[in-house]
Design a protein around this motif. Sequence first.
Motif, PDB file in Angstrom:
ATOM      1  N   MET A 128       8.096  -9.219   0.795  1.00 32.90           N
ATOM      2  CA  MET A 128       7.652  -7.846   1.013  1.00 32.90           C
ATOM      3  C   MET A 128       7.992  -7.366   2.422  1.00 32.90           C
ATOM      4  SD  MET A 128       4.927  -6.269   2.814  1.00 32.90           S
ATOM      5  CE  MET A 128       3.613  -7.470   2.841  1.00 32.90           C
ATOM      6  N   VAL A 153      11.757  -6.472   2.909  1.00 30.06           N
ATOM      7  CA  VAL A 153      12.130  -5.206   2.275  1.00 30.06           C
ATOM      8  C   VAL A 153      11.578  -4.027   3.073  1.00 30.06           C
ATOM      9  CG1 VAL A 153      11.919  -3.792   0.210  1.00 30.06           C
ATOM     10  CG2 VAL A 153      12.289  -6.262  -0.008  1.00 30.06           C
ATOM     11  N   VAL A 154      10.320  -4.118   3.525  1.00 28.04           N
ATOM     12  CA  VAL A 154       9.719  -3.035   4.313  1.00 28.04           C
ATOM     13  C   VAL A 154      10.483  -2.831   5.608  1.00 28.04           C
ATOM     14  CG1 VAL A 154       7.657  -2.341   5.601  1.00 28.04           C
ATOM     15  CG2 VAL A 154       7.417  -3.290   3.304  1.00 28.04           C
ATOM     16  N   VAL A 174      13.616  -0.976   4.874  1.00 23.21           N
ATOM     17  CA  VAL A 174      13.327   0.438   4.585  1.00 23.21           C
ATOM     18  C   VAL A 174      13.148   1.216   5.882  1.00 23.21           C
ATOM     19  CG1 VAL A 174      11.573   2.004   3.651  1.00 23.21           C
ATOM     20  CG2 VAL A 174      12.335   0.038   2.310  1.00 23.21           C
ATOM     21  N   PHE A 228       6.430   5.450   3.656  1.00 27.69           N
ATOM     22  CA  PHE A 228       7.326   4.759   2.724  1.00 27.69           C
ATOM     23  C   PHE A 228       7.142   3.244   2.823  1.00 27.69           C
ATOM     24  CE2 PHE A 228       9.628   8.736   2.280  1.00 27.69           C
ATOM     25  CZ  PHE A 228      10.067   8.660   0.960  1.00 27.69           C
ATOM     26  N   GLY A 229       6.987   2.745   4.052  1.00 24.82           N
ATOM     27  CA  GLY A 229       6.836   1.305   4.247  1.00 24.82           C
ATOM     28  C   GLY A 229       5.571   0.768   3.595  1.00 24.82           C
ATOM     29  N   VAL A 257       6.016   0.934  -0.296  1.00 20.60           N
ATOM     30  CA  VAL A 257       6.926  -0.102  -0.771  1.00 20.60           C
ATOM     31  C   VAL A 257       6.268  -1.478  -0.677  1.00 20.60           C
ATOM     32  CG1 VAL A 257       9.087  -1.320  -0.264  1.00 20.60           C
ATOM     33  CG2 VAL A 257       9.039   1.182  -0.283  1.00 20.60           C
ATOM     34  N   VAL A 267       3.648  -1.938  -3.459  1.00 21.21           N
ATOM     35  CA  VAL A 267       4.291  -2.084  -4.767  1.00 21.21           C
ATOM     36  C   VAL A 267       4.912  -3.466  -4.930  1.00 21.21           C
ATOM     37  CG1 VAL A 267       6.203  -1.290  -6.207  1.00 21.21           C
ATOM     38  CG2 VAL A 267       4.693   0.381  -5.109  1.00 21.21           C
ATOM     39  N   ILE A 268       5.648  -3.914  -3.910  1.00 17.03           N
ATOM     40  CA  ILE A 268       6.343  -5.205  -4.014  1.00 17.03           C
ATOM     41  C   ILE A 268       5.355  -6.364  -4.074  1.00 17.03           C
ATOM     42  CG2 ILE A 268       7.846  -6.826  -2.782  1.00 17.03           C
ATOM     43  CD1 ILE A 268       9.468  -4.450  -1.853  1.00 17.03           C
TER      44      ILE A 268
END
Length: 568
Positions: A502, A505-506, A509, A531-532, A535, A538-539
Amino acid sequence: MANSPEKISAQETAHTEDKPVQSSKSSLLKGSAWMTAGSIFSRVLGAIYIIPWTTWMGAHSSSANAIYSKGYNIYSIFLVISAAGIPGAISKQVAHYNSLNEYALGQRLFKQGMKIMALFGFVAALVMFFGAPILSMDFGTFKVDQRTVPLFRSLSFALLLIPMMSITRGFFQGYNEMAPSALSQFFEQLGRVAYMLLLTYLIMRVGSGNYVSAVTQSTFAAFIGAITGIGILFWYYLKRKPNLDELAANSANEINISTGQIIREIIHQAIPFIILDSGTTFFQVIDQYTFPPMMRDFVNASQNTIDAMFAIFNFNANKLVMITVSLATALSLTVVPLLSGAHARKDIKGIQTQINDAVELFMFVMVPASFGMAALAHPLYVLFYNSGDLQSWAIPLGTVVLQFYSYLAIFLGLFMVLASVLQGLYMNRKAMLYLGFGVITKIILQYPMIYFFRVFGPLVATLAGMTVACGFMFWALYRIYGFNLNRLLRRIFGIVIFATMMMIVVWLVVKGLYLFINPYSRFMTVIPLAFGVLVGIVIYGYLTLKFHLADRILGSRVAGIRRRLNIK
């Protein structure tokens, strides 16, 4: 209630039914939800105010943050001393007597504790008010920092009320009722923040512009917040009084304890809470009195620069990180009465299960929160602290410090949970001893770590000290109660793997969005933050549901969420 030196096996209590264990887990989750919500909301509110507060402070923001932090570090120690650990002790003892159907005795304990709290609070307020010049001493130069003297005196007024408010919270927690504590905590923070922002604006934008006066009123806001918090608890107590009276009337009344014995029992149980509740604050106070003189040994810098460096890790990063650490605080407050009740029933299987549940639930929330904060460190720091008046090095340094502090937060929170577990199991001496080992490690390493790592030095020393304390606590619990270590390690490994995925990915982003927006704009930085966070949730949520990790830690009800989301 001495501890057995031998490992206690679950077979010794094979007759214990599974129902109390499941009930305890349900209570832990429910109580944790309330305390987490209250703690998180109050912490978030206590962090959000920084945005307008630092903006109105302008060029004085770093110095204001530094002296505010110095005032609150000492105030925290005084607050724990004035409360004498009684809220935690009351919670623990009330739960113990309630489990024995001695509700009337638990209520007598609470009433006597209120008298002690009023006295301790009054004495602590006097000492802090008249001892302000000594507390403001710079032990590097042996000069009084006149900026912090009025801060200590303004904070002394809150000591008159907060101890009594705290013991009332502890009383309700002894009944496993966490809602009163959570609600009063939130409204206390709301009243405090509203007052401090109003007065700061009036002083800095309308009035004299004296930042020391603005900070003094900001610290006096703790007294205003206490009035609000007490009001909520008083309302809740009146609402619950008929039920409390009924429980007291139907008590077994088989245990006869005099008022003197009650007071001695309160104080005996309170002393460990004084020391352990001050655990993380001890580390900050060590930094407060050692960092400035030690840094002056290695760098040639002005007072303002030293203030800015100190504020970066002791106030700025700490303020944001404590939002995530508050998750651990919520868990630690919940687990004490549950473990105390299981200990009174000699329910060893229940104790083993609760230790596993407490640590796993803590890690399930804390690790992704800390990793996520590390990935979002830059936009977070810009949003809260870029008032436009900072020196060029402040934001890059502050960002890296916040990243490091985010990982350190896991150990700070774990210490709170493990210390509370030990207290709930009447292993107070061990908990205090292990905290002592951690503090000694911190003191020994402080100077060399500052020499090698400069502003990161205090954090490295704190990490080492907390690792030592947590290691000893964890080993003591495993040696005596033999909880399921293999299960715990497997689940922690899964949590770390999913949180790391996670975080990566953050981070990508955020870096991607910075190609299109100004990374130093307070307004625009809200975009990568939003957004971070989305995301990240969710992940991590998907991975823990997909691989059924959430089911195992949070319970079977999570399976319903997975089915509704069509995650197999």
